[in-house]
Motif scaffolding. Structure first.
Motif, PDB file in Angstrom:
ATOM      1  N   SER A 179      -1.056   9.099   6.811  1.00  0.00           N
ATOM      2  CA  SER A 179      -0.375  10.094   6.670  1.00  0.00           C
ATOM      3  C   SER A 179       0.022  10.487   5.277  1.00  0.00           C
ATOM      4  CB  SER A 179       0.892  10.056   7.464  1.00  0.00           C
ATOM      5  OG  SER A 179       1.519  11.078   7.351  1.00  0.00           O
ATOM      6  N   GLU A 180       0.156   9.432   4.288  1.00  0.00           N
ATOM      7  CA  GLU A 180       0.720   9.778   3.063  1.00  0.00           C
ATOM      8  C   GLU A 180      -0.445   9.834   1.862  1.00  0.00           C
ATOM      9  OE1 GLU A 180       4.639   9.134   2.261  1.00  0.00           O
ATOM     10  OE2 GLU A 180       4.825   7.698   3.700  1.00  0.00           O
ATOM     11  N   GLN A 181      -0.733   8.636   1.291  1.00  0.00           N
ATOM     12  CA  GLN A 181      -1.463   8.646  -0.073  1.00  0.00           C
ATOM     13  C   GLN A 181      -2.729   9.412   0.129  1.00  0.00           C
ATOM     14  OE1 GLN A 181      -0.348   5.924   1.288  1.00  0.00           O
ATOM     15  NE2 GLN A 181      -0.938   4.110   0.299  1.00  0.00           N
ATOM     16  N   LEU A 216       0.797  -1.110   0.020  1.00  0.00           N
ATOM     17  CA  LEU A 216      -0.139   0.062  -0.098  1.00  0.00           C
ATOM     18  C   LEU A 216       0.811   1.249   0.219  1.00  0.00           C
ATOM     19  CD1 LEU A 216      -3.110   0.238   0.024  1.00  0.00           C
ATOM     20  CD2 LEU A 216      -3.089   0.312   2.422  1.00  0.00           C
ATOM     21  N   ARG A 217       1.820   1.250  -0.977  1.00  0.00           N
ATOM     22  CA  ARG A 217       2.733   2.231  -0.950  1.00  0.00           C
ATOM     23  C   ARG A 217       2.361   3.633  -1.803  1.00  0.00           C
ATOM     24  NH1 ARG A 217       6.791   0.744   2.456  1.00  0.00           N
ATOM     25  NH2 ARG A 217       7.403  -1.238   2.019  1.00  0.00           N
ATOM     26  N   PRO A 218       3.014   4.735  -0.988  1.00  0.00           N
ATOM     27  CA  PRO A 218       2.436   6.390  -1.492  1.00  0.00           C
ATOM     28  C   PRO A 218       3.655   6.757  -2.160  1.00  0.00           C
ATOM     29  CG  PRO A 218       3.700   6.254   0.888  1.00  0.00           C
ATOM     30  CD  PRO A 218       3.801   4.705   0.337  1.00  0.00           C
ATOM     31  N   GLU A 219       4.627   6.259  -2.702  1.00  0.00           N
ATOM     32  CA  GLU A 219       5.848   6.802  -3.130  1.00  0.00           C
ATOM     33  C   GLU A 219       5.476   7.596  -4.597  1.00  0.00           C
ATOM     34  OE1 GLU A 219       6.223   4.140  -1.662  1.00  0.00           O
ATOM     35  OE2 GLU A 219       7.623   4.913  -0.034  1.00  0.00           O
ATOM     36  N   PHE A 220       4.787   6.854  -5.413  1.00  0.00           N
ATOM     37  CA  PHE A 220       4.354   7.460  -6.682  1.00  0.00           C
ATOM     38  C   PHE A 220       3.669   8.605  -6.514  1.00  0.00           C
ATOM     39  CE2 PHE A 220       1.752   7.222 -10.379  1.00  0.00           C
ATOM     40  CZ  PHE A 220       2.722   7.458 -11.283  1.00  0.00           C
ATOM     41  N   SER A 244       7.045  16.046   5.016  1.00  0.00           N
ATOM     42  CA  SER A 244       8.305  15.111   5.513  1.00  0.00           C
ATOM     43  C   SER A 244       8.050  13.947   4.673  1.00  0.00           C
ATOM     44  CB  SER A 244       8.102  14.868   6.961  1.00  0.00           C
ATOM     45  OG  SER A 244       7.105  14.067   7.049  1.00  0.00           O
ATOM     46  N   THR A 245       9.007  13.200   5.100  1.00  0.00           N
ATOM     47  CA  THR A 245       9.211  11.754   4.205  1.00  0.00           C
ATOM     48  C   THR A 245       8.057  11.121   4.502  1.00  0.00           C
ATOM     49  OG1 THR A 245      10.486   9.992   3.707  1.00  0.00           O
ATOM     50  CG2 THR A 245      10.451  10.595   6.013  1.00  0.00           C
ATOM     51  N   GLU A 246       7.211  11.253   5.980  1.00  0.00           N
ATOM     52  CA  GLU A 246       6.196  10.463   6.157  1.00  0.00           C
ATOM     53  C   GLU A 246       4.946  11.137   5.699  1.00  0.00           C
ATOM     54  OE1 GLU A 246       6.543   7.634   7.190  1.00  0.00           O
ATOM     55  OE2 GLU A 246       4.616   6.864   8.363  1.00  0.00           O
ATOM     56  N   GLY A 247       5.064  12.279   4.801  1.00  0.00           N
ATOM     57  CA  GLY A 247       3.803  12.992   4.519  1.00  0.00           C
ATOM     58  C   GLY A 247       3.431  14.104   5.575  1.00  0.00           C
TER      59      GLY A 247
HETATM   60  O1  IFL Z   1       7.382   5.429   6.406  1.00  0.00           O
HETATM   61  C1  IFL Z   1       7.099   5.620   5.065  1.00  0.00           C
HETATM   62  C2  IFL Z   1       7.800   6.827   4.691  1.00  0.00           C
HETATM   63  O2  IFL Z   1       7.382   7.316   3.230  1.00  0.00           O
HETATM   64  C3  IFL Z   1       9.398   6.199   4.280  1.00  0.00           C
HETATM   65  N1  IFL Z   1       9.436   5.175   3.762  1.00  0.00           N
HETATM   66  C4  IFL Z   1       8.714   4.007   3.687  1.00  0.00           C
HETATM   67  C5  IFL Z   1       7.309   4.236   4.008  1.00  0.00           C
HETATM   68  C6  IFL Z   1       6.274   4.195   2.933  1.00  0.00           C
HETATM   69  O3  IFL Z   1       6.245   3.113   2.125  1.00  0.00           O
HETATM   70  O4  IFL Z   1      10.236   7.187   4.547  1.00  0.00           O
END
Ligand code: IFL
Length: 458
Positions: free
Chosen positions: A424-426, A360-364, A448-451
């Protein structure tokens, strides 16, 4: 890679991005789509509240719960902490209030148990800080500070300044000196924001020292390997990657500059990015990828691409390299078009999914949002819309949204977990892309990296 290649790569990617707008189809009603995202969020939240409020993560198929931090120990309400600013920015105020009440009544970090410093920093400290930024609820800031203080021994007990991986919240005992770039260099956003909020510069300095200690150990060709002993500084691998376990180290170099205007971070970002582009960027079949390479020679080790690396398209755009950013996003867009849901791992040389799960990834979508914030273009919305519609098809379960265990079967085989970052993200990224909400400043912001939003909530 020369300029001619770049122009070629982008020219190749442009029709792909354009074709995703489905020329014949009517233009989506973005605001209606945003309302749908909000309704799904509210529905998932209600299920979480009714089934396992306060547990770290819901299992959306069975309706059970799964710990994230302490198996068998107390939960930290991870999904609540992660959801706070998403609920706020969506205007789900009663739900945000409900979450804050649970936190105020139950969250207590005086626990005789050890936590992973990196995950706790980006999720708990970050989630509390963004919740505080949105709601101005002081208790959230106090808890963020309390947790950061409890994590501090990981930094202060380290001879190099690079943190140990685990720390006991009550005793401050530290463990595990063998660490990774992301776990060493993903603090400046949270720790720096905390310094700003409290007036205590120690947090900022701690995070910066850890990052610099890693950067200083880079190879002669300006790359870092993905494993290092934080006590001795000895490298434990030769593998340089933009994906895990290095990914957000690069992201936070840019962020240290973006958030705090610290030129040392900009320099570190520039040095690494030049090396990554020189040694790792690889064109194949008109696409752009970033293979793993030997950190001292630059020789390619493998053509595996983790889905998590898809964040790099957004980072390249933030750093000003729009051509490579678009080319890389377009490469991932093709994979999305091919499989419907992105696989965890893709071998671009063989054009096969090496890992058929999707967590359930948000990166894209993260990258779609970062590009959209720089260049509001419906093509990014369209790529995110496809991602969202597919998530509803493949991941919606009885009590929320779940990971997929196998994307290669028809129908796709669901797992049974909603990871904390989903809250938090997608869901936030979709909402921000589609809604034009007035609770968010589309010009001046920081995620942030965590949205987690630290700047830009209104
Ligand atoms: O915790 C999330 C965050 O985006 C991250 N690494 C991976 C996770 C989501 O895939 O920095």
């Amino acid at each position: 890679m020369n300029r001619r290649y770049l122009l070629k790569a982008f020219a190749a990617s442009a029709p792909l991005l354009a074709s995703t707008s489905l020329v014949a189809a009517p233009k989506p009603n973005w605001h209606a789509l945003a309302q749908d995202v909000r309704a799904q969020m509210a529905w998932a939240w209600r299920n979480y509240v009714e089934r396992c409020f306060g547990q770290d993560q819901i299992k959306p198929v069975s309706g059970g719960a799964e710990p994230f931090f302490f198996p068998g120990g107390p939960p930290l309400g991870l999904s609540i902490v992660e959801a706070l600013d998403t609920l706020y920015v969506m205007g789900l105020d009663a739900e945000a209030e409900e979450g804050i009440r649970w936190i105020a009544d139950h969250l207590n970090f005086d626990i005789d148990g050890e936590l992973q410093v990196f995950e706790t920093g980006i999720r708990i400290v970050g989630g509390l800080l963004s919740g505080w930024h949105g709601t101005k609820e002081k208790k959230l800031l106090a808890l963020a500070k309390d947790m950061a203080d409890r994590l501090s021994p990981a930094f202060t007990k380290s001879p190099t300044g690079m943190p140990y991986r685990f720390v006991n919240l009550r005793t401050g005992a530290v463990r595990d000196p063998v660490s990774f770039p992301a776990e060493i260099g993903t603090y400046i956003a949270e720790w720096g924001t905390l310094s700003k909020a409290t007036g205590d510069k120690r947090y900022y300095d701690m995070a910066k020292r850890a990052t610099q200690a890693l950067f200083e150990r880079r190879s002669k060709i300006d790359l870092v390997a993905d494993t290092i002993n934080i006590e001795t500084g000895a490298w434990g691998s030769r593998r340089a990657s933009i994906g895990p376990p290095s990914d957000s180290y690069f992201e936070y170099l840019w962020d240290g500059w973006q958030l705090f205007g610290d030129a040392d971070f900009k320099r570190m970002y520039d040095v690494h990015t030049a090396a990554i582009v020189k040694y790792q960027a690889q064109e194949m079949n008109g696409d752009l990828w970033f293979p793993q390479v030997d950190f001292e020679t630059g020789q390619i080790q493998d053509h595996h691409q983790s889905e998590l690396a898809a964040f790099y398209a957004g980072l390249l755009a933030q750093g000003g390299d729009m051509a490579r950013s678009k080319a890389y996003l377009a490469s991932w867009a093709k994979v999305q078009a091919k499989f419907g849901v992105l696989p965890e791992g893709y071998d671009y040389a063989r054009a096969v999914a090496e890992r058929v799960t999707n967590e359930l990834r948000p990166e894209f979508v993260d990258s779609c949002l970062n590009l959209f914030l720089l260049e509001p273009d419906d093509r990014y919305r369209e790529l995110a819309r496809l991602h969202y519609e597919m998530m509803k098809t493949s991941s919606r379960a009885a009590y929320g949204f779940t990971i997929v265990d196998d994307i290669s079967t028809t129908p796709m085989k669901q797992g049974d977990l909603c990871p904390g970052y989903w809250w938090s993200e997608q869901m936030k990224y979709y909402w921000l892309l589609f809604s034009d909400t007035d609770r968010f400043d589309y010009k001046t912001n920081y995620l942030s990296t965590e949205g987690n939003v630290f700047v830009g909530l209104k």
